[in-house]
Scaffold this motif. Sequence first.
Motif, PDB file in Angstrom:
ATOM      1  N   GLU A 156       6.386   1.035 -12.473  1.00 33.63           N
ATOM      2  CA  GLU A 156       5.722  -0.234 -12.779  1.00 33.63           C
ATOM      3  C   GLU A 156       5.890  -1.174 -11.588  1.00 33.63           C
TER       4      GLU A 156
ATOM      5  N   ARG B 153       0.836  -1.206   0.000  1.00 35.48           N
ATOM      6  CA  ARG B 153       0.000   0.000   0.000  1.00 35.48           C
ATOM      7  C   ARG B 153       0.868   1.253   0.000  1.00 35.48           C
TER       8      ARG B 153
ATOM      9  N   ARG C  97       2.641   5.837  -7.632  1.00 34.88           N
ATOM     10  CA  ARG C  97       1.607   6.287  -8.569  1.00 34.88           C
ATOM     11  C   ARG C  97       2.000   7.576  -9.284  1.00 34.88           C
ATOM     12  N   ASP C  98       2.576   8.505  -8.555  1.00 40.68           N
ATOM     13  CA  ASP C  98       2.897   9.814  -9.135  1.00 40.68           C
ATOM     14  C   ASP C  98       4.128   9.789 -10.031  1.00 40.68           C
TER      15      ASP C  98
ATOM     16  N   LYS D 109       2.491   1.533  -3.492  1.00 40.19           N
ATOM     17  CA  LYS D 109       1.499   1.897  -4.499  1.00 40.19           C
ATOM     18  C   LYS D 109       1.204   3.387  -4.460  1.00 40.19           C
ATOM     19  N   GLU D 110       1.088   3.913  -3.256  1.00 40.71           N
ATOM     20  CA  GLU D 110       0.783   5.335  -3.104  1.00 40.71           C
ATOM     21  C   GLU D 110       1.929   6.201  -3.610  1.00 40.71           C
TER      22      GLU D 110
ATOM     23  N   ASP E   4      -2.575  -6.086  -9.559  1.00 41.40           N
ATOM     24  CA  ASP E   4      -1.124  -5.980  -9.391  1.00 41.40           C
ATOM     25  C   ASP E   4      -0.494  -7.313  -8.999  1.00 41.40           C
TER      26      ASP E   4
END
Length: 331
Positions: free
Chosen positions: A208, A196, A203-204, A199-200, A232
Amino acid sequence: MKIAFVGKGGSGKTTLSSLFIRHLVATGAPVVAVDADINQHLGAALGLDDAEAAALPAMGDRLPLIKDYLRGANPRIVSARTMIKTTPPGEGSRLLRVREDNPVYDACARPVELDGGAARLMVTGPFTDADLGVACYHSKTGAVELCLNHLVDGPGEYVVVDMTAGSDSFASGMFTRFDITFLVAEPTRKGVSVYRQYKEYARDFGVELKVVGNKVQGQDDLDFLRDEVGDDLLVTVGHSDWVRAMEKGRPPRFELLEDVNARALQALRTAADATYEGRDWERYTRQMVHFHLKNAQSWGNERTGADLAAQVDPGFVLSESVLSGSVTQPA
């Protein structure tokens, strides 16, 4: 392909990265393996005994040599002393290739024989008693980040990095240096917590990210991971007698790895290879510069006494095409 393995401590990321390295070497692929985890276990996972692993040269201890070599004849870098972990290459810099001999590899890499092939292994070096109270271990991994900033790899070439545990790699820009990141997660709440976070953050920056489920024992574990990470989730790995034997220091021939786990490793390679067509060298270079300017402003300028923004070559884009023209050759 530049490939990172991440995960919480104890997730099995070092074991999975070592299996992936063995898989690549078994097919004849050229591999540079890097242990960027301050808890140095990759050498042992690749079959080195304690004495051999302890004798590996630490990249952090050879940082002056690395800086001096990579600086080359870049006129924007007034001295190797002013280079920091995020310093980007420019016209005149020396670049690293996977398939070559150079002073950095001579000083920092050692061949590890694996079932008839070999990988080049590089290590950051362990956190020692001398570092306590005077250094942050991120300074150890700075040598890895600097090398990745100056490394150009092509199709069929692999750089596999066993990263620090947890989300600590976000303390620098190193998490953006990879074509793909494999996050090793157990089917537990703690196991997916690092996912988590990654992923956060990722993202920006267009990172990958794919999840490798480890220690999966049944359908309930699989369902849990699917619920938590969705699409994912790339592949899962279960119990392995081969791995148990390897952890006891008696690995069988790699070709005897269980078929289901061998197929999982091939799925990782397929996913990594697929990222090549989507490479965006301009974005890669732009992110490199972004983190360099950020580090320069927050601590680098003060520490070096130089304006590190001046190291940025605005017309330079790192890519495979620069290998034929804009870098200096080793003397």
